[in-house]
Enzyme design. Structure first.
Site, PDB file in Angstrom:
ATOM      1  N   ASP A 115       0.708   0.432   3.847  1.00 14.89           N
ATOM      2  CA  ASP A 115      -0.345   0.137   2.868  1.00 14.89           C
ATOM      3  C   ASP A 115      -1.086  -1.155   3.220  1.00 14.89           C
ATOM      4  OD1 ASP A 115      -1.798  -0.428   0.420  1.00 14.89           O
ATOM      5  OD2 ASP A 115      -0.413   0.940  -0.581  1.00 14.89           O
ATOM      6  N   THR A 152      -5.857   2.196  -3.001  1.00 21.84           N
ATOM      7  CA  THR A 152      -4.647   2.865  -2.530  1.00 21.84           C
ATOM      8  C   THR A 152      -4.543   4.335  -2.945  1.00 21.84           C
ATOM      9  OG1 THR A 152      -3.474   0.784  -2.441  1.00 21.84           O
ATOM     10  CG2 THR A 152      -2.119   2.766  -2.649  1.00 21.84           C
ATOM     11  N   ASN A 173      -7.606   3.697  -9.144  1.00 18.94           N
ATOM     12  CA  ASN A 173      -6.168   3.576  -9.440  1.00 18.94           C
ATOM     13  C   ASN A 173      -5.906   3.724 -10.937  1.00 18.94           C
ATOM     14  OD1 ASN A 173      -5.509   3.202  -6.754  1.00 18.94           O
ATOM     15  ND2 ASN A 173      -5.472   0.969  -6.889  1.00 18.94           N
ATOM     16  N   TYR A 235       8.780   7.455  -6.709  1.00 16.16           N
ATOM     17  CA  TYR A 235       8.448   6.139  -6.183  1.00 16.16           C
ATOM     18  C   TYR A 235       9.303   5.017  -6.782  1.00 16.16           C
ATOM     19  CZ  TYR A 235       6.119   2.088  -4.385  1.00 16.16           C
ATOM     20  OH  TYR A 235       5.878   0.908  -3.735  1.00 16.16           O
ATOM     21  N   ASP A 271       0.148  -4.673   2.299  1.00 17.97           N
ATOM     22  CA  ASP A 271      -0.770  -4.771   1.147  1.00 17.97           C
ATOM     23  C   ASP A 271      -0.285  -5.825   0.160  1.00 17.97           C
ATOM     24  OD1 ASP A 271      -3.069  -3.489  -0.403  1.00 17.97           O
ATOM     25  OD2 ASP A 271      -1.441  -3.360  -1.851  1.00 17.97           O
ATOM     26  N   ASP A 318      -4.094   2.941   4.374  1.00 12.52           N
ATOM     27  CA  ASP A 318      -5.048   3.498   3.415  1.00 12.52           C
ATOM     28  C   ASP A 318      -6.363   2.729   3.365  1.00 12.52           C
ATOM     29  OD1 ASP A 318      -3.586   1.357   2.450  1.00 12.52           O
ATOM     30  OD2 ASP A 318      -3.381   2.127   0.425  1.00 12.52           O
ATOM     31  N   HIS A 432      -9.278  -5.359  -1.855  1.00 17.14           N
ATOM     32  CA  HIS A 432      -9.880  -4.199  -1.177  1.00 17.14           C
ATOM     33  C   HIS A 432     -10.378  -3.265  -2.258  1.00 17.14           C
ATOM     34  CE1 HIS A 432      -6.337  -1.830  -2.293  1.00 17.14           C
ATOM     35  NE2 HIS A 432      -5.669  -2.945  -2.072  1.00 17.14           N
TER      36      HIS A 432
HETATM   37 ZN    ZN Z   1      -3.744  -3.065  -2.476  1.00 18.41          ZN
END
Ligand code: ZN
Length: 496
Positions: A115, A152, A173, A235, A271, A318, A432
């Site tokens: 990531d 993401t 997101n 997750y 990330d 990503d 990002h």
């Molecule tokens: Zn991020």
């Protein structure tokens, strides 16, 4: 099951083919014409320029032509020199076609995501394991282009569906369904949010096995995919990376008929560090070393099982990352003189500003007034934000064909942020989500295995192409998507 919401989102029954392809867009570029160079001559007859002596004109033209030839020759030489030095071994003898499998019974794709792995991070430090994949595999020479918004969830799900966010439904997101008012978050597992057909579903629909060690959307039951306990992990960011790698390696110890054909592996770094400290900090370098170590662990494990050369490893990220700081802010309250934008109109601030005013307001009017203020020179950093009706966004962003996308979208220059009002908070970090045309938002594409040429560099491409690439490797028919059907041929070794 498609609910009314998804039908609205995909009016042409999951066939988003009306989107202009990359090739079509590129054709719009005006061809470089040589007439401007020669206009010295043609203009000489116009009354505004004094007539020149024919001999002087001739010598002058000849000089220009000689200079042009010399410059082009230099360019051509430079191009040949650099292309030959940076594109080694396109013709290694075993790279004529797909290399036969030595141990596995059928093709396997292992899709690895790191990531926020911005393109270029691989040069921050020694990355011997990633380099090994690059040297003996195929790499997007200037990185992988994310979809807009460069976030993401929208991107991970674009990679596995081949769809732009407007079509796969994960437009941010976090977002609201405008019809029900329900909120989507990164913990929403109801299939109604997740449109399109992700690779794990395509794979099991063909009677093959899939395994996911984390990937946005993988926990969601869709079609034949039920997220089986032994092959699909819910997750949990605190699971050590080593454990993730080792679990994936264990799949290769299964009887050959039970080895999943498609596997995913996900790392939340770099990330995590990128948000805290920005892309140029020693913490990023450490995170890259750690990710490289995990790739090393994976390679060693596959070698011990004698399947390293049989597995198609596709390593991607990503999106990229860019530094942000408290001096680079735009405050919506500064627009009050032109229009008041209350907090509850805002669905997200940065780096994707999305606004849904109440129905009693004209979105067009809001856009006009906001841009008037931003352009006035009286709003701090106003020149770094431009607001659009979503239908008027540049077509290359493909970000309008969903009612989940609010009617007003602001594009923010890289490293700037939008906030409601000024505060005394001081912070620098990374972010990002910006326009995918920014180089800082690019990630990596590195592929190694029997279907990829060794040491090959390919031009950058958008991540929606990866779905067709993987179905082609696995030799299965994929669902319709935004990738081009001819793309896999340009990346894979012949033999399909
Ligand atoms: Zn991020």
């Amino acid at each position: 099951m498609m609910n009314s919401d998804s039908i609205f989102l995909l009016p042409s029954s999951n066939k988003p083919m009306a989107i202009p392809t990359k090739e079509e867009e590129e054709e719009e570029e005006p061809p470089i014409s040589t007439t401007t160079l020669l206009s010295f001559d043609t203009d000489s007859s116009s009354p505004s320029t004094p007539p020149k002596h024919p001999l002087t004109t001739l010598i002058f033209t000849a000089l220009i032509l000689v200079t042009c030839l010399a410059v082009s020759a230099a360019f051509a030489f430079g191009f040949l020199f650099f292309s030959s030095s940076s594109r080694p071994s396109l013709s290694i003898s075993d790279d004529v076609s797909v290399r036969p499998l030595k141990k596995l019974k059928r093709p396997v794709v292992l899709l690895v995501s790191s990531d926020g792995f911005r393109f270029g991070y691989q040069y921050k430090t020694d990355t011997p394991n990633i380099n090994r994949l690059i040297k003996n595999g195929t790499e997007a020479e200037l990185g992988l282009i994310p979809v807009f918004p460069t976030l993401t969830f929208p991107n991970h799900y674009a990679i596995v569906t081949g769809l732009y966010p407007a079509y796969h439904g994960i437009v941010n997101n976090y977002f609201l369904d405008p019809n029900t008012g329900e909120a989507f978050s990164m913990r929403s597992y109801d299939p109604k949010w997740w449109l399109g057909e992700p690779l794990w579903e395509t794979v099991v629909n063909h009677g093959l096995k899939a395994a996911t060690y984390f990937w946005p959307g993988s926990e969601v039951n869709k079609g034949g995919w039920t997220c089986p306990q032994s092959l699909c992990l819910m997750y949990n960011g605190s699971v050590p990376f080593e454990e993730r790698v080792d679990t994936v390696l264990n799949y290769f110890d299964l009887p050959s008929d039970e080895i999943p054909s498609f596997m995913t592996l996900y790392f939340g770094d770099p990330d995590y560090q990128g948000h805290k400290v920005g892309p140029d900090d020693p913490q990023i370098t450490e995170a890259i070393t750690r990710v490289d170590g995990m790739i090393g662990r994976l390679i060693r494990g596959l070698e011990e099982r004698e399947v390293f050369e049989d597995v198609n490893i596709i390593m991607v990220g990503d999106h990229g990352m860019v530094g942000t700081c408290d001096k680079k802010l735009i405050f919506l309250e500064d627009l009050a003189q032109w229009i008041e934008i209350p907090k509850d109109w805002i669905q997200s601030y940065s780096p994707l500003l999305s606004i849904r005013p109440p129905p009693s307001y004209s979105a067009k009017d809001v856009v006009t007034k906001m841009n008037r203020g931003l352009k006035s020179g009286k709003v701090k950093n106003g020149q770094y934000l431009k607001v659009y009706l979503k239908e008027e966004l540049p077509a290359r962003l493909h970000y309008s064909a969903s009612d989940r996308i609010p009617p007003i979208i602001g594009l923010i220059d890289e490293s700037f942020k939008v906030e409601q009002k000024s505060s005394k908070r001081k912070e620098c970090g990374g972010s990002h989500g910006y326009d995918n045309a920014f180089f800082s938002m690019r990630s990596i594409f590195i592929a190694h295995g029997p279907q990829f040429a060794r040491g090959r560099k390919v031009p950058s491409f958008e991540n929606v192409q990866i779905y067709n690439l993987i179905t082609t490797i696995l030799n299965i028919q994929g669902a319709s998507n935004n990738g081009t059907t001819s793309f896999p041929k340009t990346i894979l070794l012949p033999g399909h």
